[in-house]
Design a protein around this motif. Structure first.
Motif, PDB file in Angstrom:
ATOM      1  N   THR A   1     -41.809  45.760  42.274  1.00  0.00           N
ATOM      2  CA  THR A   1     -42.715  46.901  42.099  1.00  0.00           C
ATOM      3  C   THR A   1     -41.978  48.192  41.761  1.00  0.00           C
ATOM      4  O   THR A   1     -42.569  49.122  41.229  1.00  0.00           O
ATOM      5  N   HIS A   2     -40.676  48.265  42.098  1.00  0.00           N
ATOM      6  CA  HIS A   2     -39.829  49.439  41.833  1.00  0.00           C
ATOM      7  C   HIS A   2     -40.313  50.699  42.553  1.00  0.00           C
ATOM      8  O   HIS A   2     -39.997  51.827  42.146  1.00  0.00           O
ATOM      9  N   ILE A   3     -41.096  50.543  43.591  1.00  0.00           N
ATOM     10  CA  ILE A   3     -41.555  51.713  44.346  1.00  0.00           C
ATOM     11  C   ILE A   3     -40.413  52.267  45.192  1.00  0.00           C
ATOM     12  O   ILE A   3     -40.268  53.484  45.345  1.00  0.00           O
ATOM     13  N   LEU A   4     -39.588  51.383  45.719  1.00  0.00           N
ATOM     14  CA  LEU A   4     -38.437  51.808  46.514  1.00  0.00           C
ATOM     15  C   LEU A   4     -37.294  52.242  45.614  1.00  0.00           C
ATOM     16  O   LEU A   4     -37.129  51.728  44.507  1.00  0.00           O
ATOM     17  N   GLN A   5     -36.506  53.187  46.109  1.00  0.00           N
ATOM     18  CA  GLN A   5     -35.295  53.586  45.400  1.00  0.00           C
ATOM     19  C   GLN A   5     -34.216  52.525  45.604  1.00  0.00           C
ATOM     20  O   GLN A   5     -34.330  51.654  46.482  1.00  0.00           O
ATOM     21  N   GLU A   6     -33.166  52.609  44.803  1.00  0.00           N
ATOM     22  CA  GLU A   6     -32.132  51.572  44.843  1.00  0.00           C
ATOM     23  C   GLU A   6     -31.503  51.447  46.222  1.00  0.00           C
ATOM     24  O   GLU A   6     -31.310  50.330  46.724  1.00  0.00           O
ATOM     25  N   HIS A   7     -31.180  52.565  46.878  1.00  0.00           N
ATOM     26  CA  HIS A   7     -30.555  52.484  48.208  1.00  0.00           C
ATOM     27  C   HIS A   7     -31.545  51.951  49.246  1.00  0.00           C
ATOM     28  O   HIS A   7     -31.148  51.321  50.230  1.00  0.00           O
ATOM     29  N   GLU A   8     -32.840  52.176  49.015  1.00  0.00           N
ATOM     30  CA  GLU A   8     -33.849  51.655  49.937  1.00  0.00           C
ATOM     31  C   GLU A   8     -34.045  50.149  49.726  1.00  0.00           C
ATOM     32  O   GLU A   8     -34.290  49.408  50.697  1.00  0.00           O
ATOM     33  N   GLU A   9     -33.921  49.712  48.499  1.00  0.00           N
ATOM     34  CA  GLU A   9     -33.956  48.270  48.229  1.00  0.00           C
ATOM     35  C   GLU A   9     -32.806  47.566  48.945  1.00  0.00           C
ATOM     36  O   GLU A   9     -32.961  46.470  49.500  1.00  0.00           O
ATOM     37  N   LYS A  10     -31.641  48.203  48.926  1.00  0.00           N
ATOM     38  CA  LYS A  10     -30.476  47.618  49.606  1.00  0.00           C
ATOM     39  C   LYS A  10     -30.700  47.583  51.112  1.00  0.00           C
ATOM     40  O   LYS A  10     -30.262  46.648  51.794  1.00  0.00           O
ATOM     41  N   LEU A  11     -31.384  48.598  51.647  1.00  0.00           N
ATOM     42  CA  LEU A  11     -31.721  48.600  53.076  1.00  0.00           C
ATOM     43  C   LEU A  11     -32.645  47.428  53.405  1.00  0.00           C
ATOM     44  O   LEU A  11     -32.488  46.763  54.437  1.00  0.00           O
ATOM     45  N   LEU A  12     -33.610  47.173  52.521  1.00  0.00           N
ATOM     46  CA  LEU A  12     -34.545  46.070  52.724  1.00  0.00           C
ATOM     47  C   LEU A  12     -33.802  44.733  52.741  1.00  0.00           C
ATOM     48  O   LEU A  12     -34.008  43.908  53.642  1.00  0.00           O
ATOM     49  N   VAL A  13     -32.933  44.526  51.760  1.00  0.00           N
ATOM     50  CA  VAL A  13     -32.166  43.282  51.695  1.00  0.00           C
ATOM     51  C   VAL A  13     -31.231  43.172  52.897  1.00  0.00           C
ATOM     52  O   VAL A  13     -31.059  42.093  53.473  1.00  0.00           O
TER      53      VAL A  13
ATOM     54  N   ALA B   1     -31.273  48.803  60.645  1.00  0.00           N
ATOM     55  CA  ALA B   1     -31.628  48.720  59.228  1.00  0.00           C
ATOM     56  C   ALA B   1     -33.135  48.808  59.036  1.00  0.00           C
ATOM     57  O   ALA B   1     -33.620  49.439  58.085  1.00  0.00           O
ATOM     58  N   TYR B   2     -33.896  48.195  59.942  1.00  0.00           N
ATOM     59  CA  TYR B   2     -35.360  48.234  59.832  1.00  0.00           C
ATOM     60  C   TYR B   2     -35.884  49.657  60.003  1.00  0.00           C
ATOM     61  O   TYR B   2     -36.748  50.116  59.236  1.00  0.00           O
ATOM     62  N   LEU B   3     -35.367  50.374  61.006  1.00  0.00           N
ATOM     63  CA  LEU B   3     -35.827  51.749  61.244  1.00  0.00           C
ATOM     64  C   LEU B   3     -35.481  52.662  60.083  1.00  0.00           C
ATOM     65  O   LEU B   3     -36.282  53.504  59.666  1.00  0.00           O
ATOM     66  N   LYS B   4     -34.276  52.497  59.535  1.00  0.00           N
ATOM     67  CA  LYS B   4     -33.888  53.304  58.373  1.00  0.00           C
ATOM     68  C   LYS B   4     -34.799  53.020  57.190  1.00  0.00           C
ATOM     69  O   LYS B   4     -35.145  53.928  56.431  1.00  0.00           O
ATOM     70  N   LEU B   5     -35.203  51.750  57.034  1.00  0.00           N
ATOM     71  CA  LEU B   5     -36.067  51.374  55.923  1.00  0.00           C
ATOM     72  C   LEU B   5     -37.450  51.998  56.061  1.00  0.00           C
ATOM     73  O   LEU B   5     -37.947  52.652  55.130  1.00  0.00           O
ATOM     74  N   VAL B   6     -38.105  51.817  57.220  1.00  0.00           N
ATOM     75  CA  VAL B   6     -39.491  52.275  57.368  1.00  0.00           C
ATOM     76  C   VAL B   6     -39.586  53.799  57.466  1.00  0.00           C
ATOM     77  O   VAL B   6     -40.668  54.361  57.285  1.00  0.00           O
ATOM     78  N   GLU B   7     -38.456  54.460  57.755  1.00  0.00           N
ATOM     79  CA  GLU B   7     -38.467  55.923  57.815  1.00  0.00           C
ATOM     80  C   GLU B   7     -38.028  56.550  56.503  1.00  0.00           C
ATOM     81  O   GLU B   7     -38.009  57.782  56.381  1.00  0.00           O
ATOM     82  N   SER B   8     -37.714  55.733  55.514  1.00  0.00           N
ATOM     83  CA  SER B   8     -37.257  56.254  54.225  1.00  0.00           C
ATOM     84  C   SER B   8     -38.438  56.781  53.406  1.00  0.00           C
ATOM     85  O   SER B   8     -39.579  56.313  53.555  1.00  0.00           O
ATOM     86  N   PRO B   9     -38.202  57.764  52.534  1.00  0.00           N
ATOM     87  CA  PRO B   9     -39.283  58.316  51.698  1.00  0.00           C
ATOM     88  C   PRO B   9     -39.955  57.254  50.828  1.00  0.00           C
ATOM     89  O   PRO B   9     -41.169  57.262  50.648  1.00  0.00           O
ATOM     90  N   GLY B  10     -39.160  56.331  50.286  1.00  0.00           N
ATOM     91  CA  GLY B  10     -39.711  55.300  49.423  1.00  0.00           C
ATOM     92  C   GLY B  10     -40.678  54.390  50.159  1.00  0.00           C
ATOM     93  O   GLY B  10     -41.729  54.012  49.625  1.00  0.00           O
ATOM     94  N   TRP B  11     -40.332  54.017  51.400  1.00  0.00           N
ATOM     95  CA  TRP B  11     -41.222  53.149  52.180  1.00  0.00           C
ATOM     96  C   TRP B  11     -42.521  53.874  52.511  1.00  0.00           C
ATOM     97  O   TRP B  11     -43.597  53.286  52.437  1.00  0.00           O
ATOM     98  N   MET B  12     -42.412  55.154  52.854  1.00  0.00           N
ATOM     99  CA  MET B  12     -43.620  55.930  53.149  1.00  0.00           C
ATOM    100  C   MET B  12     -44.504  56.049  51.907  1.00  0.00           C
ATOM    101  O   MET B  12     -45.737  55.976  51.983  1.00  0.00           O
ATOM    102  N   SER B  13     -43.880  56.216  50.736  1.00  0.00           N
ATOM    103  CA  SER B  13     -44.644  56.249  49.484  1.00  0.00           C
ATOM    104  C   SER B  13     -45.334  54.913  49.251  1.00  0.00           C
ATOM    105  O   SER B  13     -46.494  54.873  48.806  1.00  0.00           O
TER     106      SER B  13
END
Length: 568
Positions: free
Chosen positions: A525-537, A547-559
């Motif tokens: 979907t490309h909604i997440l930024q590249e560094h947020e995608e890496k957090l997800l993986v 890693a989970y908390l950093k992901l769900v608190e990231s701007p991309g995840w909130m978007s």
């Protein structure tokens, strides 16, 4: 004749003819040592640097006055390990055709083998695989003694194999047996690569001086007579589906539509303790590429993001281990049973499926340091889901032999209208077909050779594997409810609505993210930024709360959450 080359890594024997170019010998040496030809020097005297190999390769063996048994000395500088290792880029791991996916570039054959050496190879290579035996009534010694009746057996012991119903040796048991035979421990200074891939192609660069085939042929350039028999070993011993849902969800496609389905098995290779030095392919998920499904077959459609899926799986230390397809027909008894079409009186794999398996094995070759060309057969498996003898749905796993790979590569065999038979091609201007035989046991219990032309049973090319579900499943992906890709024909769509419904079940620990089908779609979907995608993986790989908390608190995840809520 035999030429001997002494190097830092021991002494190697190379077989050549008088009229061969010296490059033939040099290539054999380079396959065994870690150096470039530009740094290789050859001398006929010890402690002498000698002449550059590049200046000698265009001369024949006879012109260099070399004789059978001559000792030559190979002097070279080993490659810098920092340069020879596989260099991998740091591009995005997103699933997309518009973004660049990290693709490894291999700088050398030796480094490729090093890179592809898996943990299971390092472990089994280091083990002797000896089969322990307890003290028996034949022993005449104390508890700390040992004799021929209680000493450990080698992993290839024939009696142990027959007693325990082991049809095929494991690959490492086979490797250690032939290595023992080829490289006697009492002659440790001389080494011959134990593995050798058969080749049935005619050599169109024959050194004998005649015109190339089809205008000329001799005993040196024509392939040998081929005798087919059941392969004694197998590259993989067992296929394990990490969880029953992995297989059930794949079969659900047939249950809902009545049409057949094809998928790629992704997973890893691990030790298999049911046979000495055994290996199993553990399947973590099945990816279903674009395809047109029919009642009696499957048509594959070009898979545009295959490399991206492979790269994403590789980030999780997973890779293609095989293919799977269904061949199911309802019995009509309305009890869930299916017809048994594959059995000893029909076929287990059709000739078309055998050809497919051989092509896949050639494509996904196994890298090994124990072969001159640094590859040997394959660990890629072929699994068919069909009906059992009692009408049950069951998977059956196979590979094809190294002979099957070589026959297909040389264009000697092709499919026929009879599914259980493989047809042998005729010689023409581009291929030379030698005599082909197969060994079978006649009505008197004697092994006899039978001419395989014009066709022979495909069973002579098959290698059977065992398969099962684990008693205590420990799947890598614990969530398995997200929509599977490319199932639009069933009305199952991977879209934002499906993503919203799936993520809505999150209980705050990220467990709903542990699904490869979800992961691949979410990254596309490309909604997440590249560094947020890496957090997800990273979270899917390591399962850490940080890693989970950093992901769900990231701007991309909130978007992402905002977009999903608005779309719902």
């Amino acid at each position: 004749m035999i030429l001997r080359f002494r190097s830092k890594q021991g002494t190697f024997r190379v077989s050549v003819d008088d009229n061969d170019m010296f490059s033939t010998a040099v290539n054999s040496v380079l396959a065994k040592i870690d150096c470039d030809i530009s740094s290789l020097y050859i001398s006929n005297r010890p402690n002498d640097k000698g002449s550059p190999a590049q200046e000698l390769i265009d001369q024949t063996i006879s012109s260099l006055n070399l004789k059978n048994g001559d000792m030559l000395y190979a002097n070279y500088e080993e490659r810098d390990s920092g340069i020879s290792d596989v260099q991998t880029g740091t591009a995005s791991i997103s699933i997309s055709n518009s973004r660049t996916t990290a693709v490894p570039t291999v700088s050398s054959t030796s480094s490729s083998v090093k890179q592809n050496e898996l943990a299971v190879d390092k472990l089994l290579d280091s083990q002797d695989g000896l089969i322990p035996r307890s003290k028996s009534s034949m022993c005449r010694h104390g508890d700390k003694g040992m004799c021929e009746f209680c000493s450990p057996l080698p992993p290839w012991d024939k009696e142990y194999k027959e007693k325990n119903g082991i049809k095929h040796l494991s690959f490492y048991a086979y490797l250690k047996e032939i290595n023992e035979n080829k490289n006697n421990k009492n002659n440790a200074t001389s080494y011959m690569s134990p593995l050798d891939n058969p080749s049935y192609k005619v050599n169109k660069n024959c050194p004998s001086g005649h015109l190339p085939y089809p205008k000329g042929i001799c005993s040196k350039c024509q392939p040998p007579v081929i005798t087919l028999q059941q392969q004694s070993f197998r590259m993989v011993d067992h296929v394990e589906f990490s969880d029953s849902q992995v297989l059930n969800r794949f079969i659900d496609s047939w249950r809902l539509s009545g049409t057949q389905r094809f998928g790629y098995l992704y997973g890893s290779y691990e030790p298999f303790d049911q046979v000495p030095l055994g290996i199993k392919a553990k399947v973590e998920f099945i990816y279903e590429p674009p395809q047109a499904c029919e009642l009696d077959g499957i048509t594959l459609i070009p898979w545009e993001n295959e490399e991206a899926i492979d790269a994403l799986a590789a980030e999780l230390n997973l890779y293609k281990v095989g293919v799977i397809f269904t061949d199911l027909t309802d019995s009509g008894l309305k009890n869930g049973s299916v017809l048994c079409k594959r059995h000893k009186d029909s076929y287990f794999l059709t000739n078309i499926e055998v050809a497919m398996a051989a092509r896949n094995q050639l494509k996904y070759a196994y890298s090994t340091k124990y072969s001159n060309d640094r590859k040997f057969s394959s660990r890629f498996v072929t699994c068919v889901v069909s009906g059992g003898l009692n009408g049950e749905i069951e998977p059956r796993s196979y590979q094809v032999s190294v002979n099957a790979e070589a026959l297909l590569e040389a264009d000697i065999v092709t499919t026929s209208t009879q599914p259980s038979m493989m047809y042998i091609n005729e010689s023409n201007d581009t291929r030379y077909v030698p005599d082909v035989f197969y060994s079978k046991i006649n009505e008197y219990g004697l092994e006899v050779k039978t001419n395989a032309k014009p066709a022979f049973p495909v069973d002579y090319l098959l290698v059977t594997l065992s398969d099962a579900m684990p008693k205590e499943p420990k799947p890598f992906f614990t969530s398995n409810s997200f929509v599977i890709e490319h199932r639009d024909f069933l009305g199952e769509l991977q879209n934002l609505k499906a993503l919203f419904n799936h993520l809505n079940n999150d209980i705050g620990d990220g467990s709903v993210l542990l699904d490869f089908h979800l992961l691949a779609y979410l990254l596309s979907t490309h909604i997440l930024q590249e560094h947020e995608e890496k957090l997800l993986v990273q979270f899917v790989k390591e399962r850490t709360q940080d890693a989970y908390l950093k992901l769900v608190e990231s701007p991309g995840w909130m978007s992402l959450i905002t977009i999903l809520e608005q779309g719902s």
